[in-house]
Write a protein that holds these residues in place. Structure first.
Motif, PDB file in Angstrom:
ATOM      1  N   SER A 279       0.872   8.132  -3.715  1.00 13.22           N
ATOM      2  CA  SER A 279       1.916   8.614  -4.952  1.00 13.22           C
ATOM      3  C   SER A 279       1.493   8.006  -6.282  1.00 13.22           C
ATOM      4  O   SER A 279       0.505   7.834  -6.871  1.00 13.22           O
ATOM      5  N   ASP A 280       2.175   8.183  -7.267  1.00  9.78           N
ATOM      6  CA  ASP A 280       1.819   8.126  -9.029  1.00  9.78           C
ATOM      7  C   ASP A 280       1.627   7.029  -9.301  1.00  9.78           C
ATOM      8  O   ASP A 280       1.306   6.305 -10.469  1.00  9.78           O
ATOM      9  N   SER A 281       2.230   5.923  -8.216  1.00  8.62           N
ATOM     10  CA  SER A 281       2.423   4.501  -8.407  1.00  8.62           C
ATOM     11  C   SER A 281       0.921   3.849  -8.480  1.00  8.62           C
ATOM     12  O   SER A 281       0.721   2.552  -9.018  1.00  8.62           O
ATOM     13  N   VAL A 282      -0.109   4.460  -7.617  1.00  7.12           N
ATOM     14  CA  VAL A 282      -1.270   4.072  -7.565  1.00  7.12           C
ATOM     15  C   VAL A 282      -1.796   4.147  -8.570  1.00  7.12           C
ATOM     16  O   VAL A 282      -2.057   5.217  -9.479  1.00  7.12           O
ATOM     17  N   GLY A 283      -2.637   3.087  -8.760  1.00  4.08           N
ATOM     18  CA  GLY A 283      -3.674   2.806  -9.613  1.00  4.08           C
ATOM     19  C   GLY A 283      -4.975   4.608  -9.610  1.00  4.08           C
ATOM     20  O   GLY A 283      -5.479   4.806 -11.050  1.00  4.08           O
ATOM     21  N   THR A 284      -5.376   4.646  -8.685  1.00  7.66           N
ATOM     22  CA  THR A 284      -6.546   5.933  -9.143  1.00  7.66           C
ATOM     23  C   THR A 284      -6.059   7.123  -7.767  1.00  7.66           C
ATOM     24  O   THR A 284      -5.164   6.469  -6.440  1.00  7.66           O
ATOM     25  N   PHE A 285      -6.656   8.143  -8.056  1.00  2.00           N
ATOM     26  CA  PHE A 285      -7.018   9.280  -7.206  1.00  2.00           C
ATOM     27  C   PHE A 285      -4.922   9.353  -6.945  1.00  2.00           C
ATOM     28  O   PHE A 285      -4.891   9.853  -5.415  1.00  2.00           O
ATOM     29  N   PRO A 286      -3.956   9.448  -7.875  1.00  2.00           N
ATOM     30  CA  PRO A 286      -2.510   9.835  -7.144  1.00  2.00           C
ATOM     31  C   PRO A 286      -2.573  11.402  -6.573  1.00  2.00           C
ATOM     32  O   PRO A 286      -3.364  12.186  -7.570  1.00  2.00           O
ATOM     33  N   GLY A 287      -1.966  11.726  -5.605  1.00  2.00           N
ATOM     34  CA  GLY A 287      -1.317  13.357  -5.505  1.00  2.00           C
ATOM     35  C   GLY A 287      -2.711  13.702  -4.270  1.00  2.00           C
ATOM     36  O   GLY A 287      -2.330  14.456  -3.997  1.00  2.00           O
ATOM     37  N   ARG A 288      -3.919  12.573  -4.108  1.00  2.00           N
ATOM     38  CA  ARG A 288      -4.693  13.181  -3.999  1.00  2.00           C
ATOM     39  C   ARG A 288      -4.319  12.563  -1.709  1.00  2.00           C
ATOM     40  O   ARG A 288      -3.951  11.099  -1.887  1.00  2.00           O
ATOM     41  N   TRP A 289      -5.265  12.968  -1.192  1.00  2.00           N
ATOM     42  CA  TRP A 289      -5.221  12.680   0.228  1.00  2.00           C
ATOM     43  C   TRP A 289      -5.339  11.648   1.069  1.00  2.00           C
ATOM     44  O   TRP A 289      -6.666  11.676  -0.199  1.00  2.00           O
ATOM     45  N   ASP A 290      -5.803  11.076   2.073  1.00  2.00           N
ATOM     46  CA  ASP A 290      -6.208   9.220   2.148  1.00  2.00           C
ATOM     47  C   ASP A 290      -6.084   8.722   3.749  1.00  2.00           C
ATOM     48  O   ASP A 290      -4.908   9.267   3.941  1.00  2.00           O
ATOM     49  N   GLY A 291      -6.957   8.250   3.594  1.00  2.00           N
ATOM     50  CA  GLY A 291      -5.960   7.329   4.951  1.00  2.00           C
ATOM     51  C   GLY A 291      -5.219   6.253   4.449  1.00  2.00           C
ATOM     52  O   GLY A 291      -5.309   6.459   3.141  1.00  2.00           O
ATOM     53  N   VAL A 292      -5.154   4.667   5.252  1.00  2.00           N
ATOM     54  CA  VAL A 292      -4.767   3.889   4.918  1.00  2.00           C
ATOM     55  C   VAL A 292      -4.896   3.285   3.953  1.00  2.00           C
ATOM     56  O   VAL A 292      -6.184   2.580   4.686  1.00  2.00           O
ATOM     57  N   SER A 293      -5.258   3.002   2.503  1.00  2.00           N
ATOM     58  CA  SER A 293      -6.622   2.270   1.373  1.00  2.00           C
ATOM     59  C   SER A 293      -6.094   1.355   1.218  1.00  2.00           C
ATOM     60  O   SER A 293      -4.827   1.402   0.474  1.00  2.00           O
ATOM     61  N   GLY A 294      -6.911   0.694   0.528  1.00  2.00           N
ATOM     62  CA  GLY A 294      -6.160  -0.736  -0.272  1.00  2.00           C
ATOM     63  C   GLY A 294      -7.497  -1.304  -1.001  1.00  2.00           C
ATOM     64  O   GLY A 294      -8.461  -1.548  -0.267  1.00  2.00           O
ATOM     65  N   TYR A 295      -7.478  -1.930  -1.740  1.00  2.00           N
ATOM     66  CA  TYR A 295      -9.105  -2.801  -1.850  1.00  2.00           C
ATOM     67  C   TYR A 295      -8.647  -4.818  -1.102  1.00  2.00           C
ATOM     68  O   TYR A 295      -8.115  -4.112  -0.705  1.00  2.00           O
ATOM     69  N   VAL A 296     -10.183  -4.599  -0.868  1.00  2.00           N
ATOM     70  CA  VAL A 296     -10.257  -5.982  -0.690  1.00  2.00           C
ATOM     71  C   VAL A 296     -10.128  -6.784  -0.955  1.00  2.00           C
ATOM     72  O   VAL A 296     -10.863  -7.301  -1.741  1.00  2.00           O
ATOM     73  N   GLU A 297      -9.591  -8.453  -0.760  1.00  2.00           N
ATOM     74  CA  GLU A 297      -8.977  -9.117  -1.477  1.00  2.00           C
ATOM     75  C   GLU A 297     -10.306 -10.270  -1.764  1.00  2.00           C
ATOM     76  O   GLU A 297     -10.229 -11.227  -2.545  1.00  2.00           O
ATOM     77  N   GLY A 298     -10.916 -10.340  -0.099  1.00  2.00           N
ATOM     78  CA  GLY A 298     -11.274 -11.384  -0.055  1.00  2.00           C
ATOM     79  C   GLY A 298     -12.769 -10.754   0.075  1.00  2.00           C
ATOM     80  O   GLY A 298     -13.637  -9.780  -0.577  1.00  2.00           O
TER      81      GLY A 298
END
Length: 421
Positions: A21-40
């Motif tokens: 969605s447009d609320s994410v900081g990178t690559f809005p509008g693009r298709w992806d797997g379920v993704s996110g940053y590694v926090e640890g």
């Protein structure tokens, strides 16, 4: 360099893709797997993968099972440098609940990644967790229907790769997959059909694999439904089985028996897991026994019917399945209990295709001593046709003539390659 997780979730042969969605900081509008940053610690990235599944699509730990962790890959993009940690999960449901980071979610064929505006290197991330030839050749955990599905996925992905620029490349992969599990007819039959019924282009092979994968899953469901109907007609409420079979599990779930007796399945004892599944996932009473005790169990526990899967059905009607099936069939015949083999039609071996027993890959589990003791512990055996009351497939009960006709159809598909089935 930032570390991120990319989770591919598979359900009934399809993979969950999400549009950012447009609320994410990178690559809005693009298709992806379920993704996110590694926090640890990146070495514990599985924790981040499971967190993202819960937050973005509402899939908790009890609804997904980790299948494979892929080797990390680096992605250099206009929006930054990333190390991607790919994961593959198997889902028990297609129901998702998305959050604000997801504009759209779709269960689809993973090769559609190549046709969409996707995040960088998404296809490469998929290929690091996708099924491969070793998956098909080396798996000793799942039944043949599951392994045959992975064979179609492997052929599909190989045909979709950029370097698969001619039909012969796909054909080479098909030959390797066809020969990977010689005792599992569904593997070779489905691979042969994909190649035999496709045009001589990689794209056509890919499309046929996508279609056949969905049809094969439906066929397993239909065979289980037909078997459950047969059990209901005979008013069977206590079932006996052995070993593992996704089709038998589906039959048990569909027929809702009061009790299930499961033989442990020597020497690997995979029947233990089946009994645990019955106890945890159904309302039936689960009883675990041994193959040696099956004759007594059939009478003492008032078994009404025996149900087994099949790694193959031979053209003469013999059923190839885990060793112990013949003992169960003989005990069932003696006790007057019908035995049904439940399998999709693709498990019938082609006419003219010989079958030989394996030599016993698990012999160390039978005897690991130091004396000069030979071990005869084949994994599979062929149960005579006259001990099987019916072979139940997606089209109903198959008699001897039906089995021979199916075998001839498979032989025609196998003829695509001059080297034979």
């Amino acid at each position: 360099m930032a570390h991120v997780v990319t989770c591919f979730v598979r359900y009934r042969g399809r993979v969950l893709l999400v549009r950012r969605s447009d609320s994410v900081g990178t690559f809005p509008g693009r298709w992806d797997g379920v993704s996110g940053y590694v926090e640890g610690d990146p070495a514990a990235a599985e924790d981040d993968a499971r967190r993202e599944l819960r937050e973005e699509v509402g899939l908790g730990d009890g609804e997904v099972e980790l299948v494979r962790v892929g080797a990390p890959l680096d992605a250099s993009t206009a929006e930054g440098e990333f190390t991607v940690h790919p994961f593959l999960f198997e889902a028990e449901t297609a129901e998702t609940t998305t959050n604000e980071e997801v504009a759209e979610a779709e269960w689809t064929d993973p090769t559609t990644v190549l046709e969409r505006e996707a995040v960088p290197q998404l296809w490469e991330a998929w290929r690091r967790v996708a099924p491969t030839l070793p998956t098909v050749r080396e798996d000793r955990t799942h039944g043949s229907a599951w392994i045959a599905a992975r064979a179609l996925e492997t052929l599909r992905d190989a045909a979709a790769d950029d370097d698969a620029d001619d039909w012969e490349s796909a054909a080479r992969t098909a030959r390797k997959l066809r020969d990977a599990r010689p005792n599992m007819a569904a593997v070779s039959n489905r691979v042969n059909r994909a190649i035999a019924t496709a045009e001589r282009t990689p794209e056509s092979v890919r499309e046929r694999c996508v279609t056949l994968l969905r049809e094969s899953i439906d066929a397993t469901d239909a065979a289980a439904a037909n078997a459950a109907e047969r059990l209901a007609d005979s008013e069977a409420t206590t079932l006996a089985t052995l070993s593992r079979s996704g089709t038998v599990r589906a039959t048990v779930a569909e027929s809702d028996p009061e009790a299930v007796v499961v033989a442990e399945s020597r020497p690997e004892r995979e029947g233990v897991g089946v009994a645990e599944w019955v106890a945890s996932e159904t309302d039936a009473r689960a009883t675990l026994t041994t193959e040696a005790a099956l004759p007594t169990a059939l009478s003492e526990l008032d078994v009404d019917a025996a149900v087994v899967g099949a790694d193959a059905v031979l053209p003469d009607g013999r059923v190839v399945n885990k060793t112990g099936t013949t003992a169960l069939a003989l005990a069932a015949r003696e006790a007057g209990v019908p035995l049904y083999a439940v399998a999709a039609r693709d498990k019938v071996r082609p006419a003219g295709d010989d079958w030989t027993a394996d030599e016993g890959e698990a012999s160390d589990a039978v005897y690991d001593g130091t004396e000069s003791v030979s071990v005869f512990a084949p994994t599979f055996e062929a149960t005579p046709a006259d001990l099987v009351d019916a072979v139940v497939t997606e089209t109903g009960l198959e008699d001897a003539d039906d089995v021979r006709r199916i075998a001839e159809e498979h032989a025609e598909n196998a003829a695509w390659d001059e080297s034979g089935p």
